[in-house]
Design a protein around this motif. Structure first.
Motif, mmCIF file in Angstrom:
data_model
loop_
_atom_site.group_PDB
_atom_site.id
_atom_site.type_symbol
_atom_site.label_atom_id
_atom_site.label_comp_id
_atom_site.label_asym_id
_atom_site.label_seq_id
_atom_site.Cartn_x
_atom_site.Cartn_y
_atom_site.Cartn_z
ATOM 1 N N ALA A 1 0.839 -1.189 0.000
ATOM 2 C CA ALA A 1 0.000 0.000 0.000
ATOM 3 C C ALA A 1 0.877 1.243 0.000
ATOM 4 O O ALA A 1 1.950 1.258 0.603
ATOM 5 C CB ALA A 1 -0.898 -0.010 1.233
ATOM 6 N N VAL A 2 0.412 2.275 -0.684
ATOM 7 C CA VAL A 2 1.190 3.517 -0.771
ATOM 8 C C VAL A 2 0.276 4.720 -0.609
ATOM 9 O O VAL A 2 -0.943 4.641 -0.763
ATOM 10 C CB VAL A 2 1.956 3.635 -2.102
ATOM 11 N N LYS A 3 0.933 5.846 -0.326
ATOM 12 C CA LYS A 3 0.251 7.135 -0.216
ATOM 13 C C LYS A 3 1.052 8.145 -1.023
ATOM 14 O O LYS A 3 2.287 8.148 -0.987
ATOM 15 C CB LYS A 3 0.173 7.539 1.256
ATOM 16 N N TRP A 4 0.333 8.998 -1.771
ATOM 17 C CA TRP A 4 0.984 10.044 -2.547
ATOM 18 C C TRP A 4 0.588 11.414 -1.998
ATOM 19 O O TRP A 4 -0.616 11.703 -1.827
ATOM 20 C CB TRP A 4 0.574 9.979 -4.019
ATOM 21 N N GLY B 1 2.893 14.655 -5.384
ATOM 22 C CA GLY B 1 3.217 13.411 -6.064
ATOM 23 C C GLY B 1 4.234 12.543 -5.367
ATOM 24 O O GLY B 1 4.485 11.411 -5.813
ATOM 25 N N ALA B 2 4.837 13.022 -4.274
ATOM 26 C CA ALA B 2 5.821 12.212 -3.549
ATOM 27 C C ALA B 2 5.144 10.970 -2.976
ATOM 28 O O ALA B 2 4.059 11.048 -2.393
ATOM 29 C CB ALA B 2 6.450 13.031 -2.432
ATOM 30 N N VAL B 3 5.789 9.811 -3.124
ATOM 31 C CA VAL B 3 5.201 8.538 -2.732
ATOM 32 C C VAL B 3 5.802 8.042 -1.418
ATOM 33 O O VAL B 3 7.009 8.192 -1.178
ATOM 34 C CB VAL B 3 5.376 7.481 -3.844
ATOM 35 N N THR B 4 4.946 7.448 -0.577
ATOM 36 C CA THR B 4 5.373 6.845 0.683
ATOM 37 C C THR B 4 4.803 5.441 0.761
ATOM 38 O O THR B 4 3.593 5.243 0.567
ATOM 39 C CB THR B 4 4.862 7.647 1.893
ATOM 40 N N ALA B 5 5.655 4.468 1.032
ATOM 41 C CA ALA B 5 5.183 3.092 1.230
ATOM 42 C C ALA B 5 4.592 2.966 2.629
ATOM 43 O O ALA B 5 5.187 3.410 3.612
ATOM 44 C CB ALA B 5 6.336 2.112 1.057
ATOM 45 N N SER C 1 3.351 -3.109 5.910
ATOM 46 C CA SER C 1 2.502 -4.298 5.897
ATOM 47 C C SER C 1 2.460 -4.905 7.295
ATOM 48 O O SER C 1 3.230 -4.529 8.191
ATOM 49 C CB SER C 1 3.050 -5.325 4.907
ATOM 50 N N LEU C 2 1.557 -5.851 7.507
ATOM 51 C CA LEU C 2 1.536 -6.599 8.756
ATOM 52 C C LEU C 2 2.804 -7.433 8.877
ATOM 53 O O LEU C 2 3.396 -7.823 7.856
ATOM 54 C CB LEU C 2 0.316 -7.514 8.798
ATOM 55 N N PRO C 3 3.249 -7.746 10.077
ATOM 56 C CA PRO C 3 4.397 -8.635 10.237
ATOM 57 C C PRO C 3 4.177 -9.946 9.492
ATOM 58 O O PRO C 3 3.135 -10.590 9.634
ATOM 59 C CB PRO C 3 4.455 -8.862 11.752
ATOM 60 N N GLY C 4 5.146 -10.332 8.674
ATOM 61 C CA GLY C 4 5.040 -11.563 7.892
ATOM 62 C C GLY C 4 4.245 -11.433 6.624
ATOM 63 O O GLY C 4 4.149 -12.381 5.847
ATOM 64 N N GLY C 5 3.677 -10.253 6.358
ATOM 65 C CA GLY C 5 2.885 -10.051 5.151
ATOM 66 C C GLY C 5 3.735 -9.677 3.961
ATOM 67 O O GLY C 5 4.783 -9.057 4.108
ATOM 68 N N ASP C 6 3.262 -10.046 2.757
ATOM 69 C CA ASP C 6 4.015 -9.724 1.548
ATOM 70 C C ASP C 6 3.179 -8.993 0.509
ATOM 71 O O ASP C 6 3.622 -8.782 -0.607
ATOM 72 C CB ASP C 6 4.638 -10.978 0.937
ATOM 73 N N TYR C 7 1.938 -8.625 0.860
ATOM 74 C CA TYR C 7 1.195 -7.744 -0.035
ATOM 75 C C TYR C 7 0.175 -6.952 0.775
ATOM 76 O O TYR C 7 -0.294 -7.384 1.838
ATOM 77 C CB TYR C 7 0.488 -8.515 -1.157
ATOM 78 N N ALA C 8 -0.163 -5.775 0.245
ATOM 79 C CA ALA C 8 -1.199 -4.933 0.830
ATOM 80 C C ALA C 8 -1.594 -3.893 -0.203
ATOM 81 O O ALA C 8 -0.827 -3.573 -1.116
ATOM 82 C CB ALA C 8 -0.705 -4.248 2.104
ATOM 83 N N TYR C 9 -2.807 -3.381 -0.066
ATOM 84 C CA TYR C 9 -3.225 -2.268 -0.906
ATOM 85 C C TYR C 9 -4.188 -1.390 -0.130
ATOM 86 O O TYR C 9 -4.893 -1.845 0.769
ATOM 87 C CB TYR C 9 -3.852 -2.743 -2.222
ATOM 88 N N ALA C 10 -4.185 -0.113 -0.459
ATOM 89 C CA ALA C 10 -5.027 0.870 0.205
ATOM 90 C C ALA C 10 -6.223 1.178 -0.683
ATOM 91 O O ALA C 10 -6.076 1.384 -1.894
ATOM 92 C CB ALA C 10 -4.242 2.143 0.484
ATOM 93 N N ASN C 11 -7.408 1.241 -0.060
ATOM 94 C CA ASN C 11 -8.642 1.513 -0.796
ATOM 95 C C ASN C 11 -9.127 2.943 -0.671
ATOM 96 O O ASN C 11 -9.639 3.505 -1.634
ATOM 97 C CB ASN C 11 -9.756 0.582 -0.313
ATOM 98 N N GLU C 12 -9.013 3.530 0.528
ATOM 99 C CA GLU C 12 -9.591 4.856 0.719
ATOM 100 C C GLU C 12 -8.848 5.590 1.833
ATOM 101 O O GLU C 12 -8.241 4.976 2.712
ATOM 102 C CB GLU C 12 -11.083 4.744 1.042
#
Length: 383
Positions: free
Chosen positions: A118-121, A125-129, A132-143
């Motif tokens: 998941a990221v935030k801009w 336009g600057a991006v920030t990661a 993730s949860l401990p042990g997690g390897d994917y995430a995405y932000a919805n809102e």
């Protein structure tokens, strides 16, 4: 306000079959007007708007390949000028939402191996990661809320997909679940206090759910075979569809957890796609075999059929204006039911209005003369 309706909306719209019939009280259309092509990033062929904020700033994706499998996160300003949003070194990214301050959220691949986070801009336009949860390897932000709280989904060391909240300081919290393998936080109120989304129970059934500011989950559809939330307003009211048995029916889950079944002929499936802060909902459903019709439901749940033609209602603003499509062309209906055909790009045979902003700007997609889907918008001054 929801960005999660578009997949179902586009899939159903493309498969609707025309069957003529008549219903009373539907207003005549104004002449069609033309959308503005928002274009694509250099080298890309397709684009799509996923969200629009109160000021008309839009975010989404631009892609080079059909069926849009290579996403590039994109922002358009209120004048329709396109900008690429920075990634994290991987090939793909996508922006899913933008708040009133111009902060956008979504996801990006961190590396060529396509590990996704998941990221935030920022507005520049600057991006920030986002972590993730401990042990997690994917995430995405919805809102993202107006207070900078972000919600989405990600996995953890247990391998399950968890509904997530990222606090304004960037820390990640797993929200409560229903003992299933999947949860997704889809919406958050502007003040950041209420989160809506979906979760599965231990039997794998899907439920509309809501979380409070402490992350405590409330099952909005206990005892129901399954339910699908489609949108949430700033009061925490959620709309969608639910199924006791047979076909899904349109439903509104009130602030206090009560379920309001929205009016629709019993023998046909239907769903509510969007809800404004007054609790007025837009959506659609079947009234004859093979054809959906756009609809609006008032605060009591009473239905108004907006068109006798095939179509859908996708979004609704505070004034009760519904946007969607009719006969595969974007349209809007004002609070009195008067319809305006929004038109398509020159040579295009399909368009769909998917979002309406507080300032009256409408966003959606349209095929162009080459049959490629482009993000488009209709400025407030047009219609």
């Amino acid at each position: 306000m929801s960005i999660k309706r578009s997949t179902r909306v586009l899939a159903l719209a493309g498969s609707l079959a025309a069957l003529p019939f008549m219903l009373p009280g539907v207003a005549a259309a104004d002449p069609a007007i033309a959308p503005v092509d928002l274009g694509t990033l250099p080298g890309d062929l397709f684009s799509e708007v996923n969200a629009i904020n109160d000021h008309g700033v839009m975010v989404g994706s631009s892609t080079p390949l059909e069926p849009q499998i290579k996403h590039h996160a994109t922002r358009w300003d209120a004048q329709g000028r396109i900008t690429a949003l920075a990634g994290l070194g991987g090939e793909q990214s996508e922006a899913n939402d933008v708040n009133e301050h111009g902060v956008a959220v979504g996801w990006a691949h961190k590396d060529p191996a396509r590990n996704q986070t998941a990221v935030k801009w920022a507005p520049d336009g600057a991006v920030t990661a986002l972590p993730s949860l401990p042990g997690g390897d994917y995430a995405y932000a919805n809102e993202i809320s107006g207070t900078g709280v972000v919600v989405g989904t990600g996995n953890g060391a247990d391998g399950k997909a968890h509904a997530l909240r990222w606090n304004a300081d960037g820390t990640v919290v797993a929200l409560g679940d229903l003992d299933g393998d999947y949860g997704s936080a889809l919406w958050i109120t502007r003040d950041g206090r209420t989160i809506g989304g979906t979760a599965t129970d231990a039997a794998g059934r899907n439920h509309a759910v809501r979380w409070n500011s402490e992350g405590v989950i409330t099952d909005l559809s206990p005892g129901i075979a399954d339910s699908t939330p489609e949108d949430m307003n700033d009061n925490g009211v959620i709309v969608g569809s639910a199924r006791l048995s047979g076909d899904p029916k349109p439903v509104r889950w009130e602030q206090d957890g009560r379920t309001t079944w929205l009016e629709h002929p019993e023998i046909w499936p239907a769903w509510a796609s969007a809800v404004n802060d007054a609790g007025v909902a837009a959506g659609g459903g079947y009234q004859v075999f093979g054809t959906t019709n756009p609809a609006r439901w008032d605060g009591t749940g009473a239905r108004t059929t907006l068109s006798t033609e095939r179509g859908l209602g996708n979004d609704i603003d505070s004034a009760g204006t519904v946007v969607g499509l009719e006969n595969e062309i974007a349209a809007k209906w004002d609070a009195s039911g008067t319809r305006t055909v929004l038109g398509a790009l020159p040579g295009g045979t399909y368009s769909n209005a998917t979002h309406i902003a507080a300032n009256g700007v409408i966003a959606g997609i349209s095929y162009n003369e080459e049959g490629r889907s482009h993000a488009v918008y209709w400025p407030k001054t047009q219609g």
